[in-house]
Design an enzyme around this catalytic site. Structure first.
Site, PDB file in Angstrom:
ATOM      1  N   LYS A 136       0.881  -1.179  -0.054  1.00 17.55           N
ATOM      2  CA  LYS A 136      -0.051   0.110  -0.026  1.00 17.55           C
ATOM      3  C   LYS A 136       0.855   1.182  -0.016  1.00 17.55           C
ATOM      4  CE  LYS A 136      -4.639   0.471   0.229  1.00 17.55           C
ATOM      5  NZ  LYS A 136      -5.543  -0.392  -0.138  1.00 17.55           N
ATOM      6  N   ASP A 176      -6.965   3.808  -4.805  1.00 15.96           N
ATOM      7  CA  ASP A 176      -7.578   3.700  -3.564  1.00 15.96           C
ATOM      8  C   ASP A 176      -8.102   4.910  -3.174  1.00 15.96           C
ATOM      9  OD1 ASP A 176      -7.424   1.346  -1.274  1.00 15.96           O
ATOM     10  OD2 ASP A 176      -7.076   3.392  -0.243  1.00 15.96           O
TER      11      ASP A 176
HETATM   12  N1  GLU Z   1      -7.222  -0.389  -3.213  1.00 15.69           N
HETATM   13  C1  GLU Z   1      -7.572  -1.609  -3.477  1.00 15.69           C
HETATM   14  C2  GLU Z   1      -7.866  -2.282  -2.402  1.00 15.69           C
HETATM   15  O1  GLU Z   1      -7.800  -1.950  -1.189  1.00 15.69           O
HETATM   16  C3  GLU Z   1      -7.305  -2.330  -4.679  1.00 15.69           C
HETATM   17  C4  GLU Z   1      -6.011  -2.902  -4.771  1.00 15.69           C
HETATM   18  C5  GLU Z   1      -5.377  -3.224  -6.106  1.00 15.69           C
HETATM   19  O2  GLU Z   1      -6.354  -3.493  -7.063  1.00 15.69           O
HETATM   20  O3  GLU Z   1      -4.211  -3.342  -6.153  1.00 15.69           O
HETATM   21  O4  GLU Z   1      -8.243  -3.479  -2.398  1.00 15.69           O
END
Ligand code: GLU
Length: 446
Positions: A136, A176
């Site tokens: 993240k 996100d």
């Molecule tokens: N931000 C999204 C999540 O928390 C997607 C993450 C992604 O697709 O890599 O799952």
């Protein structure tokens, strides 16, 4: 909520009446700890590890992030001044594959939150069996106060700062909270300039024209609805006619609300940062989306009653979908939730203390690492399409997403039933078991 009366749902029984438990004092250290996402994530890990009896070194490994990068992001603002933002990229674990996870822009972002979100990505990818570990990242900023040019310059500098750890074979960012396809296209472009050639697979959630996937924008919301449909089948209630309340009207919340309505559910309440709306007869989501696109917020929409944002989770409904940020349901308001089911569209919206209260009240929680995994599943499809330079049609994407969400739901349900545990614990046990397998196979280097 004094203006609202809870009515019995015709579709399913409601949870026990609210106990109005107050929980920890809002200013107490205990409440601060309860709301610390990393603390919460580690408690979830400990619960699963104790139950599974995995080797202590495996649990211990997952309590440390593989790699943490903090960067400074100097950005030329529109008035010519230079503002320095703080950014992060955390790679939690890469035993199951390259790391994957979103980029968040938020004024309150902090390292413990990013670490927790990266850990939840590790568990989420294991639960839905996509070959990634978790990551993240994000920047501490308030994008609502920034112009598009400022956001673009900040995004490009941030991307160049984290370019030393990302890449299609290493770590693949995605949207996100407060980031979107346009921001992903700037990230892709910046990384490609540094590489000297187009690298579409470095980020997912891009616009279709630069290697994005059909169905990615709606994927998280669609996955939330698929999982809720399976929950309805398994619990013996009808999704059609059920009353749904969706907290958060960003990408996940607005798409989930629209797709719930397409499945015949009645979306009785929605909210965004400014406040909520409630109409027991159901809100016309397509009309509300048009209103939001015109006015920027949902507040002021004339065809529903107002609900204060801080008591939104107390609205009468059958299914509550927290799809905003962490700590929506805590020990202070879990006693007031009136839904029978909570389906977590956001990451970490329910604290461990709140989980216990909801469980005691017979309210079923479908955990984030399953419920909102649709986004990363279609991100995986996007990455595969980018690598192969071969793109699928939308029906293939949606059907494959459905297969994975349904199978994952059933895998978790089977553990829940055989081990007599709640769904969160079952999901963490499933994820941890798969991760432990990978860690054992790979062994410890050297
Ligand atoms: N931000 C999204 C999540 O928390 C997607 C993450 C992604 O697709 O890599 O799952």
């Amino acid at each position: 909520m004094s203006t609202m009366k809870a009515k019995k749902s015709p579709a399913m029984p409601r949870g026990k009446e609210p106990s109005h438990q107050e929980g920890a004092r809002p200013d107490s250290p205990a409440f601060a700890l309860e709301q610390n996402p990393w603390h919460m994530a580690m408690r979830q890990l400990d619960r699963a590890a104790e139950r599974l009896r995995v080797e202590p070194y495996i649990t211990e490994r997952l309590k440390y992030c593989k790699r943490i990068l903090t960067v400074s992001v100097p950005t030329v603002m529109d008035d010519g001044s230079v503002k320095v933002f703080e950014g992060f990229r955390v790679q939690h674990n890469m035993d199951r594959g390259p790391t994957k996870g979103g980029i968040r822009y938020h004024p309150c972002l902090n390292l413990d939150e990013v670490k927790a979100l990266a850990f939840w990505m590790t568990m989420k990818c294991a639960v839905v069996e996509v070959p990634y570990g978790g990551a993240k990242g994000g920047v501490v900023c308030d994008p609502k106060t920034m112009s598009e040019d400022e956001l673009r310059r900040m995004t490009r500098r941030f991307t160049s700062e984290i370019s030393i750890v990302i890449g299609p074979e290493r770590d693949i960012p995605a949207p996100d909270v407060n980031t979107n396809a346009k921001i992903m296209s700037w990230m892709m472009d910046t990384y490609s300039h540094l590489a000297g050639y187009a690298v579409p697979g470095v980020v997912t959630g891009k616009p279709f024209d630069v290697g994005g996937s059909r169905g990615r924008v709606e994927a998280t919301g669609r996955g939330v609805v698929f999982v809720t449909r399976e929950l309805a089948k398994a619990s013996g209630f009808d999704l059609a006619g059920s009353k749904v309340a969706v907290q958060g009207f960003g990408n996940v919340g607005s798409n989930a609300a629209r797709i719930f309505a397409e499945h015949g559910a009645r979306v009785v309440a929605v909210s965004d940062v400014a406040g909520g709306l409630y109409d027991p007869k159901g809100i016309d989501i397509a009309e509300l989306v048009a209103y939001r696109d015109k006015h920027g917020v949902i507040a002021g929409y004339p065809k529903a009653d107002k609900v204060p944002a801080d008591s939104f989770v107390e609205v009468p409904c059958d299914i509550l979908v927290p799809a905003a940020l962490e700590n929506a349901i805590t020990s202070r308001n879990a006693g007031k939730v009136r839904a029978k089911y909570v389906v977590e569209g956001a990451n970490g919206p329910t604290t461990t203390e709140a989980d216990a209260i909801l469980d005691k009240r017979g309210i079923v929680v479908v955990p984030d690492i399953l419920a909102n995994a649709g986004g990363v599943v279609v991100s995986y499809f996007e990455w595969v399409q980018d690598i192969q330079a071969f793109f699928w049609k939308e029906s293939t994407i949606n059907e494959s997403l459905d297969d994975i969400m349904t199978k994952s739901f059933k895998d978790i349900r089977a553990i829940q039933e055989s081990k007599k545990v709640d769904m969160r614990l079952a999901a963490f046990m499933l994820g941890l078991e798969r991760l432990a397998g990978a860690i054992r196979y790979r062994g410890i280097f050297p």
